[in-house]
Design an enzyme around this catalytic site. Sequence first.
Site, PDB file in Angstrom:
ATOM      1  N   THR A 227       0.770  -1.363   0.020  1.00 46.66           N
ATOM      2  CA  THR A 227      -0.085  -0.004   0.342  1.00 46.66           C
ATOM      3  C   THR A 227       0.967   1.226  -0.382  1.00 46.66           C
ATOM      4  O   THR A 227       1.801   1.154  -0.232  1.00 46.66           O
ATOM      5  CB  THR A 227      -1.221   0.318   0.946  1.00 46.66           C
ATOM      6  OG1 THR A 227      -1.968   1.008   1.123  1.00 46.66           O
ATOM      7  CG2 THR A 227       0.156  -0.199   2.796  1.00 46.66           C
ATOM      8  N   ASN A 228       0.329   2.283   0.319  1.00 43.84           N
ATOM      9  CA  ASN A 228       1.025   3.642   0.497  1.00 43.84           C
ATOM     10  C   ASN A 228       0.811   4.130   1.344  1.00 43.84           C
ATOM     11  O   ASN A 228      -0.341   4.108   2.243  1.00 43.84           O
ATOM     12  CB  ASN A 228       1.432   3.838  -0.984  1.00 43.84           C
ATOM     13  CG  ASN A 228      -0.638   4.483  -1.343  1.00 43.84           C
ATOM     14  OD1 ASN A 228      -1.160   5.768  -0.572  1.00 43.84           O
ATOM     15  ND2 ASN A 228      -0.639   4.122  -2.340  1.00 43.84           N
ATOM     16  N   ASP A 229       1.176   5.622   1.603  1.00 43.32           N
ATOM     17  CA  ASP A 229       1.400   6.831   2.628  1.00 43.32           C
ATOM     18  C   ASP A 229       0.069   7.488   2.768  1.00 43.32           C
ATOM     19  O   ASP A 229      -0.141   7.897   3.671  1.00 43.32           O
ATOM     20  CB  ASP A 229       2.539   7.183   2.694  1.00 43.32           C
ATOM     21  CG  ASP A 229       3.472   6.664   3.537  1.00 43.32           C
ATOM     22  OD1 ASP A 229       3.434   6.055   4.170  1.00 43.32           O
ATOM     23  OD2 ASP A 229       4.618   7.253   3.486  1.00 43.32           O
TER      24      ASP A 229
END
Length: 226
Positions: A33-35
């Site tokens: 996933t990402n931030d």
Amino acid sequence: RHFQGEPGRLKDQRVLVTAGGTLERIDPVRYITNDSSGKMGYAIAEEAVRMGAAVTLVSGPSALPAPNGVEMVRVQSALDMREAVLSRLDTSDLVIKAAAVADYRPAVVAEQKIKKKSDSLTLELIKNPDILQEIGTLKKHQFVIGFAAETERLDEHALDKLNRKNCDLIVGNNVSQAGAGFSGDTNVVSIYDRNGLVEALPIQSKKDVARKLLELAADRMPTIAG
Ligand code: CTP
Ligand code: CA
């Protein structure tokens, strides 16, 4: 002339917002996933409700509570988000794509937990469909707003995305700048249309950014009388 964020400004408008990052599964217990926190998209959904719109929020995994008055659609992967968005496109007047969609996903999702074996492991990733680009191709009456997350040459990259993805407005976000980007409650953005820079906003709350963006959209939307 209307004042900023007038409560009835988006009355009768159907607004579709995407928010958060997407989650791309590797195996039953692992993912990429990402931030993205979802804060910008949730703020937009909340402000759109306040301005009188009927709002659907398609969100990737996020710890944030559903804003009051919003129809919430929770998704995980980019493919899920694509389905949720495209199936609602016809019944939307304004589409705002604040989500940080994963550009790639694992080529295969392992059915069982991947076991530790050799000293290195290579994960093959394949490109996800570009949802915003598809919207740009399919859109009819819809007013479409994209986001551009950049760490350099903001104007150039944002305008390039606006044109490639056939957006009406694009929100350029220099994510490496202090007070901007994913996790905080403030943002620093520049908003562009086909002709170039519309407004470079100083640092402010995501709520205020949301309000200004919706006001700019309302000014330009064909379904809203000036
Ligand atoms: N977007 C999308 N589907 C994707 C990737 C991005 O709909 N598979 C949308 C985002 O929601 C955002 C816009 O496209 O509104 C720009 O996303 P961004 O990541 O900044 O640009 P990319 O086109 O993915 O290019 P790059 O990451 O290489 O800069
Ligand atoms: Ca991207």
